[in-house]
Every structure is written in C-alpha cells, then in structure tokens.
Design a protein around this motif. Structure first.
Motif, short mmCIF file in Angstrom:
data_model
loop_
_atom_site.label_atom_id
_atom_site.label_comp_id
_atom_site.label_asym_id
_atom_site.label_seq_id
_atom_site.Cartn_x
_atom_site.Cartn_y
_atom_site.Cartn_z
N HIS A 365 0.85 -1.20 0.00
CA HIS A 365 0.00 0.00 0.00
C HIS A 365 0.88 1.23 0.00
O HIS A 365 2.06 1.15 0.30
CB HIS A 365 -0.91 0.01 1.24
N CYS A 414 -4.95 5.25 1.44
CA CYS A 414 -4.09 4.54 0.51
C CYS A 414 -4.27 5.20 -0.86
O CYS A 414 -5.39 5.43 -1.30
CB CYS A 414 -4.44 3.07 0.44
N HIS A 419 -8.11 0.82 -3.55
CA HIS A 419 -8.14 0.51 -2.12
C HIS A 419 -8.84 1.62 -1.34
O HIS A 419 -9.61 1.35 -0.42
CB HIS A 419 -6.72 0.34 -1.58
CU CU Z 1 -3.69 0.12 -0.61
#
Ligand code: CU
Ligand code: C2O
Length: 431
Positions: A365, A414, A419
């Motif tokens: 991430h 993120c 995400h």
């Molecule tokens: Cu992420």
C-alpha cells in the motif's frame, strides 16, 4: 484585467497592469470534459482537463498565488485536489471533508499560495479511482526562486489504463480488482512533456520530474542514457542527492532526477516479474557535458519537529480472504472500513505526531496524508526523506513524524485508489 476565456485556457501567467515583474497571480481554468485520447494506437474515449490527457501542466513560481477555476463540463460531479501542495484546508478539494462536489455545469474557484517549490500534481478527488483512471490528472510544477541551471525540464507521467478487446476503456466492473492489487492496466505509457520544446542532445543537462498518476500500479523505474542523481522525492529536495538507481514510484509519488544525457533516455519498469519498457526521450546531436556538479536543490521551509506530543498506530487490514471489518469495504484501517465519523487522530495545531503504520495485509500500500509532508523514520528513528506518500510492502511497518501545522480536516488514505474506494481511508483533525 480582462482576459478572454480562450486565453485563460492555456494556463498563462497574467501580468499585473503596469509592471513587468513576474506576476504574483497565476490564473487558469481547468475544465474536465470528455475527450478522445490516442493510446496504444486506439482513439479511446476518456476524460481530460481542457481537452488533453494528461491535463495542462500547471507551472508556477514559488511564492505566487494560484487562482484556478474548476469549470465542470462533465456529466457527473467533479473536484480537484492539489496533491502534495500544502494548501489551506478549504482548498484541498475533498468531497465531504472540505467542500461539496461541484455539479455538472457549475464552477468553483480555488485560490492558494505555493510556498514550496517542487514537483506536485493535481487530480480528481471525486470517485477518483474511476475519474483518475479515465484521465483527470496533470502535473503541477512550482519552480524554485533560484532553480538549478538545466537545458531541459521534462515532466514524465507513467500512466496505465485497462483497455478492452476493441481498444476502449474497459467498463467492466470487477470487484476482485478492489480487494487485491487494484485495477492494473494492460496498457502502459510514459506521457512525456518537454516544456522547452527543444530536442535533447547528448551532453545536455536534464531535470526529469517523474510522476505516477496510475491509480494502482507501482513502478520501479529504471533510467538508461542518463548519468545523474535523485534530487527530490514527493516534491521535497533531498539534503543529500542520491545515486541514481531504479526508483520505486508508487501511485501518487514523484521523483526529481537531474543528470546529463549520454544517449536516448529509456525508461523501464522492473517492479513486476518481467521488465516492461515504458518509453523514451529521443536525443539527436551532441555537445560537451556541463562540468558543474549536481548539488542539492534549495530547501523548502520545513516546520521544526519537536518531541512527539502525540503518538498513534495505524494498522492496515483487510483485502481478499480476510475477515470483515466495521463498515462497508474490503480494506480497513484500525478495524474501520471507510471514512470513520471521528478522526483517526485529533491534535492541536503545531503538534508533532509520530504515527506507526503497520501493513498487516497481503498486499503493498502507499499511504498519503493531505495538507502536510512527513519524515519517514528509519529503524533507528532517524529522519529520512520528507514525503507526502509512503510505500509499505506486505508485513512492513513504517513510522512517520509529522508536524501538524495546517489546521483543518485532512484525509489519510491509501493512494492505490481502488483501495481507497474500497475502504482504506481515514482522516486527521488539526486545530
Ligand atoms: Cu492500498
Ligand atoms: Cu492524490 Cu487524497 O490524493
């Protein structure tokens, strides 16, 4: 001051009446709209600011004031976020936290100063996993008062897009993308813009400003044909320029390189299993290279950190196959998926905070904080680069130190935008 709408569109600098000094104000209109982009040999229906993909390069001088009108010509809402620029909170362009979405046909005036020189970018922050992947982004360059002498100042944006069989933007909605590595494109291009318009010669000194506007794809950018140094990360100068080696560039991150061309400059990506060629800058002719050493860029003014007045832990959780969390998405931060009602951290203005970020998921991430830069701390607690987005591999923990000097409500999310859309977002309240 009367300027036609047309002359605004180029993003020109407006001279103040009666002076020949560089203007204090930089005015332009950014108009998101439907466009046709030429990608991989296809004419693809995409979105773009002012008709282009990427949008126009915004280029200002450190200390100027930007006055940018968002003129929404989409058939859906729009908002612009100035990624990495430390703007006043109400100019941050974030739906729910800082402003209402600008409805079709409406406009919104952003106005802010640019105290920090460097390489930044702007992008849609409304349904951004969708709108950015369709092309709503552009470079935002703030030139130093005393910029280092280079022959070319070139912005390179690494962008990927998912095209279907017929060469059109793939409209298929695949929930698996959100819960894994994201919506990775099958077509990757380096969008190169050389503002000087001049051909690059062997021996020329270049400043390359690399930006990753891709929604989910991480690159490890290799550069061939250039001898030089890495001089800035996420816009902010490195006190000690680094040796040029492949650069990890996660979504939202930037990197400035200064170097001398030894041949065509080729970009490749070695993040995945195979090395991908990303594009090149052609050279023609040659000259004696400059002898001047490559030194650090002039520093931006950074706040002085104190002993942390507040510490916090941020645990990255979720993804395909994991247990569910409070909230609606697949990803979670500290057990909550989606923007929580209360901020993750609330601090008085000026507080130094140390945040320990732990990635417990099976995927990498890149965590981005709005309105501030922060120091990445190494294992010994020493301050590393001053960034706005930090990359965490699976299982990795990183501590960051931030002086919360910018009052308001700031997103922390993120920057793999799939995400973010699927729950990996929270916020900080300052002041
Ligand atoms: Cu992420
Ligand atoms: Cu570049 Cu919240 O985004």
């Amino acid at each position: 001051l009367s300027l036609s709408r047309r002359s605004f569109l180029g993003g020109m600098t407006v001279a103040l009446a009666g002076t020949r000094l560089p203007a204090a104000t930089h005015e332009l209109i950014l108009a998101p709209q439907s466009i046709k982009a030429h990608l991989a040999g296809y004419d693809v229906s995409m979105l773009g600011f002012n008709g282009g993909l990427p949008g126009p390069e915004v280029r200002m001088r450190q200390g100027q004031t930007a006055r940018i009108t968002l003129d929404n010509r989409l058939e859906e809402g729009a908002l612009v976020h100035w990624h990495g620029l430390r703007v006043p909170n109400r100019m941050d362009g974030v739906n729910v936290l800082t402003q209402d979405v600008v409805i079709p046909g409406d406009s919104y005036r952003y106005q802010f100063g640019v105290p920090d020189a460097g390489t930044y970018w702007y992008h849609s922050h409304y349904l951004s996993y969708d709108q950015v992947s369709r092309g709503l982004f552009g470079a935002f360059i703030v030139e130093e008062q005393n910029a280092p002498a280079v022959d070319h100042d070139i912005v390179v944006q690494f962008f990927d897009v998912l095209l279907d069989q017929s060469g059109q933007y793939d409209e298929a909605f695949n929930p698996a993308h959100f819960a894994t590595e994201g919506r990775i494109g099958n077509t990757v291009t380096a969008l190169v813009f050389n503002g000087t318009g001049k051909t690059v010669k062997r021996g020329d000194r270049l400043r390359l400003r690399l930006i990753n506007p891709s929604i989910d794809r991480v690159y490890r950018v290799g550069l061939d044909g250039l001898i030089g140094k890495i001089v800035a990360l996420d816009g902010m100068p490195l006190a000690h320029p680094r040796t040029l080696e492949p650069i990890l560039l996660a979504p939202g991150q930037r990197c400035d390189v200064i170097g001398d061309a030894t041949g065509p400059i080729r970009f490749d990506d070695s993040f995945g299993e195979q090395t991908l060629s990303l594009g090149e800058i052609a050279v023609s002719g040659s000259r004696e290279p400059a002898k001047a050493p490559i030194t650090a860029l002039p520093a931006n003014r950074m706040p002085a950190p104190k002993d942390p007045g507040q510490t916090a832990e941020l645990v990255l959780q979720g993804g395909a196959g994991s247990a569910s969390h409070n909230g609606t998405g697949t990803w979670a931060l500290n057990d909550v998926s989606g923007l929580p009602r209360r901020p993750f951290l609330s601090a008085a203005q000026g507080t130094t905070a140390r945040i320990s970020i732990r990635n417990e998921t099976g995927f990498p991430h890149v965590m981005h904080l709005h309105g501030h830069h922060f120091w990445e701390l190494d294992a010994a607690g020493e301050a590393g680069p001053y960034r706005d987005s930090t990359y965490l591999d699976t299982g990795e923990t990183r501590d960051i130190l931030v002086v919360l000097d910018n009052p308001g409500s700031w997103m922390l999310h993120c920057h793999m935008l799939s995400h973010q859309a699927d729950g990996m977002a929270t916020w900080i309240r300052v002041g």
